[in-house]
Design a protein around this motif. Structure first.
Motif, PDB file in Angstrom:
ATOM      1  N   ASN A   8     108.013  24.537  45.372  1.00 23.83           N
ATOM      2  CA  ASN A   8     108.170  24.192  46.784  1.00 23.83           C
ATOM      3  C   ASN A   8     107.549  25.266  47.659  1.00 23.83           C
ATOM      4  OD1 ASN A   8     110.026  21.709  46.928  1.00 23.83           O
ATOM      5  ND2 ASN A   8     111.013  23.042  45.427  1.00 23.83           N
ATOM      6  N   LYS A  59     105.910  12.152  47.144  1.00 22.33           N
ATOM      7  CA  LYS A  59     107.236  12.152  46.513  1.00 22.33           C
ATOM      8  C   LYS A  59     108.202  11.437  47.431  1.00 22.33           C
ATOM      9  CE  LYS A  59     109.046  15.385  43.884  1.00 22.33           C
ATOM     10  NZ  LYS A  59     109.635  16.666  43.465  1.00 22.33           N
ATOM     11  N   ASP A  79     106.244  16.306  49.784  1.00 23.05           N
ATOM     12  CA  ASP A  79     107.659  16.230  49.382  1.00 23.05           C
ATOM     13  C   ASP A  79     108.460  15.445  50.424  1.00 23.05           C
ATOM     14  OD1 ASP A  79     109.877  16.711  47.875  1.00 23.05           O
ATOM     15  OD2 ASP A  79     109.915  18.881  48.162  1.00 23.05           O
ATOM     16  N   GLU A 112     109.786  20.278  38.227  1.00 21.91           N
ATOM     17  CA  GLU A 112     109.848  20.924  39.538  1.00 21.91           C
ATOM     18  C   GLU A 112     110.671  22.196  39.402  1.00 21.91           C
ATOM     19  OE1 GLU A 112     111.454  18.684  42.864  1.00 21.91           O
ATOM     20  OE2 GLU A 112     111.168  20.389  44.232  1.00 21.91           O
ATOM     21  N   GLU A 148     104.438  21.566  46.344  1.00 21.17           N
ATOM     22  CA  GLU A 148     105.181  20.553  47.103  1.00 21.17           C
ATOM     23  C   GLU A 148     105.356  21.028  48.533  1.00 21.17           C
ATOM     24  OE1 GLU A 148     108.761  19.055  45.452  1.00 21.17           O
ATOM     25  OE2 GLU A 148     107.894  18.747  43.454  1.00 21.17           O
TER      26      GLU A 148
HETATM   27 MG    MG Z   1     110.576  19.663  46.196  1.00 24.10          MG
END
Ligand code: MG
Ligand code: C2E
Ligand code: MG
Length: 551
Positions: free
Chosen positions: A395, A475, A454, A336, A427
């Motif tokens: 993200n 996640k 996420d 990530e 995400e």
């Molecule tokens: Mg994240």
């Protein structure tokens, strides 16, 4: 000046049409001002005489917004029976006199039966005499409740008489009021501010001081027993004031609850202002209560905002990578991308400090692109070096989700670096606005991107979003995970979350895995991907490469 024949005609027509027993008097000479006035009498079963007056276009257009505020307030007071036998409300507003608007006094008397139930309503409309109209204008400029120093004295008086902690200073302003001035002209801007003052006159209780401090900043005092009353009051103000004619805008409210009576009222007012400024431009929150460390926080926020532009130029935003591991074979299967700010003087600043500020002021849009670009560049570099890359997930902030260009922006980026979309995973944090998310996710998926939901379990309506939106991977939020791992019941919920996601064909990643017990538990439940300090913290790219190429 008398109300014209035409108006009388309109009104008579209105009530004849409705076939009610309305006594309509006009030409009642007012004993004090020599002005002709009128009186309407409505039986209690008249559903909403005010609305009808509006429909008949008796209210002059520039006063409609204020008229609505007035009516709403009035109707509210008829719902709750009031203890006095009659309630007299005096309101100044313009009442159309066939094109010519005059300021009028509207007196409303509610007549009650012995049980306090409203039986009759009298509306008495009397246009201002010219002298009164002139006085009203002068009053507007100097009247006590709009003059900050008199306001302050009133506040002091109330503060002295109120129990500690039962009085709130509420300060509010319009978000980006200058935009209204620029778009609609300052005259309209002024009209709106006048609308606020007039509405506050109607909406505030008689002993509830309020004033316009400067420009578009207003202050109201509110006595309360329960904090919820403050919020209810603010929501009421908001619902009545947040549009004027066709113009809509947002407010920011700051609240300071008073403590000691020895503190100058001015300080409480300033603190309410401070609270208000902490949420300026915040799309997610528009009420802030003053807290003790607010000055410190505000200062921190200001320095971040001062430095952020320079930080872009100086390449101070750097991508760190946190590996995602396969629990069963202990290998890195992804990473990530997480932003770090390497500040020349302050050293490394954590995202916890700057991400919330950027989310508020919109700068997150810029930061996200910087990190996406760094991720793509790194993937390209690996490909060029003949290293088989693992996918990097980036993200995507909420801010982007209401922006339909997001799909184009990302596709352009992968094209620019000629990266297969499978290598850049996205995400997205669950959000209330699932309609839009659903569409965006669908588009990305059709182009071959992997979509991760996420922070599952941390927010508003995880299951709802899951139901409507076709994510690929879920996640589990690290806060949710660590908290739920502590109890038997919690572990069951995690275990079922994992089997549920498998059932509906979702991949699953657990975030914040810190112990081998946690990893074993996950593995037993059928979740094989973990990200957390047990394996590695987010690290600079070079460090990640050592781990990754070494495995
Ligand atoms: Mg994240
Ligand atoms: P996130 O996307 O949920 O990222 C995971 C966060 O959990 C990271 O915090 C990571 O360092 C932390 N974490 C991972 N494993 C563990 C663990 O075992 N224990 C603990 N205590 N923490 C762990 P970080 O890097 O501070 O980022 C915080 C949040 O900031 C991220 O949460 C993400 O929402 C946001 N963020 C970071 N970089 C970016 C970015 O480039 N763009 C956007 N929009 N948001 C970002
Ligand atoms: Mg997360």
């Amino acid at each position: 000046m008398s109300i014209s024949e035409k108006t009388i005609e309109k009104l008579t027509l209105l009530y004849e049409k409705e076939n009610t027993t309305v006594h309509f008097f006009w030409n009642c000479k007012d004993s004090t001002t020599d002005t002709l006035g009128g009186c309407l009498y409505f039986p209690a079963d008249t559903e909403n005489p005010f609305l009808r007056m509006r429909e008949m276009e008796l209210i002059s257009p520039e006063f409609l917004s204020l008229y609505d505020v007035f009516c709403a307030k009035l109707l509210e007071s008829t719902v709750t029976p009031i203890s006095e036998t009659d309630l007299g409300t005096v309101v100044r507003m313009k009442f159309s006199n066939d094109g010519e608007a005059r300021l009028c006094n509207i007196y409303v008397n509610l007549l009650k039966d012995e049980n306090g139930i409203v039986t009759d309503m009298h509306v008495n409309i009397r246009p201002f005499s010219q002298k009164e109209e002139f006085n009203a204008q002068v009053l507007d400029m100097f009247t006590s409740d709009k003059n900050p120093s008199i306001f302050s004295a009133q506040c002091k008086d109330i503060l002295d008489r109120t129990e500690e902690g039962k009085l709130a200073f509420i300060q509010f302003d319009v978000e980006r009021f200058n935009l209204i001035n620029d778009t609609y002209g300052t005259e309209t801007g002024d009209e709106i501010l006048k609308f606020f003052s007039d509405s506050l006159n109607i909406l505030c209780e008689e002993n509830q001081p309020h004033c316009r401090l400067t420009a578009d900043v207003f202050m109201v005092l509110k006595q309360f027993d329960d904090k919820q009353e403050i919020i209810d009051f603010i929501r009421m103000l908001e619902s009545r004031l947040s549009f004027y004619k066709e113009i809509e805008y947002r407010f920011a409210f700051g609240v300071c609850i008073t403590g000691s009576k020895d503190v100058p009222t001015r300080r409480y007012g300033d603190n309410a202002g401070l609270a208000r400024r902490t949420i300026k431009g915040n799309a997610l929150q528009n009420i802030a209560f003053y807290e003790n460390d607010m000055i410190g926080k505000l200062h921190k926020k200001q320095t971040i905002e001062e430095d952020m532009h320079k930080a872009v130029v100086n390449n101070e935003f750097v991508m760190f990578l946190q590996p995602k591991y396969s629990i069963s074979n202990n290998k890195i299967i992804g990473a990530e991308a997480l932003a770090r700010w390497i500040h020349p003087e302050k050293g490394m600043i954590s995202p916890a400090d700057f991400i919330p500020v950027f989310e508020q002021n919109g700068f997150i849009i810029k930061l996200d692109r910087i990190i996406w670009e760094q991720a793509c560049r790194k993937l390209r570099e690996w490909l060029d070096k003949g290293i088989t890359p693992v996918p990097i997930s980036v993200n995507v902030s909420r801010e982007y989700l209401s922006n339909t260009d997001i799909v184009e922006i990302i596709t352009e980026l992968v094209k620019k670096y000629s990266i297969p979309p499978q290598l850049l995973e996205l995400e997205i944090t669950e959000s209330i606005d699932s309609e839009n998310v659903k569409e965006v996710v669908q588009k990305f998926k059709s182009m071959g991107f992997t979509m991760l939901m996420d922070d599952f379990g941390s927010g508003y309506s995880s299951l709802n979003v899951l139901k409507t939106t076709q994510f690929d991977v879920l996640k589990i939020d690290r806060g949710f995970f660590s908290e739920f791992m502590e109890s038997d019941r919690g572990r069951k919920i995690i275990s079922h979350t994992i089997s549920m996601s498998q059932d509906i064909g979702l991949g699953i990643v657990a975030e914040g895995v810190e112990t081998t017990e946690q990893a074993t538990f996950l593995s037993d439940c059928g979740c094989d991907t973990a990200q957390g300090f047990l394996y590695s913290r987010p690290v600079p790219v070079e460090e990640f490469e050592k781990m990754f190429i070494g495995t």
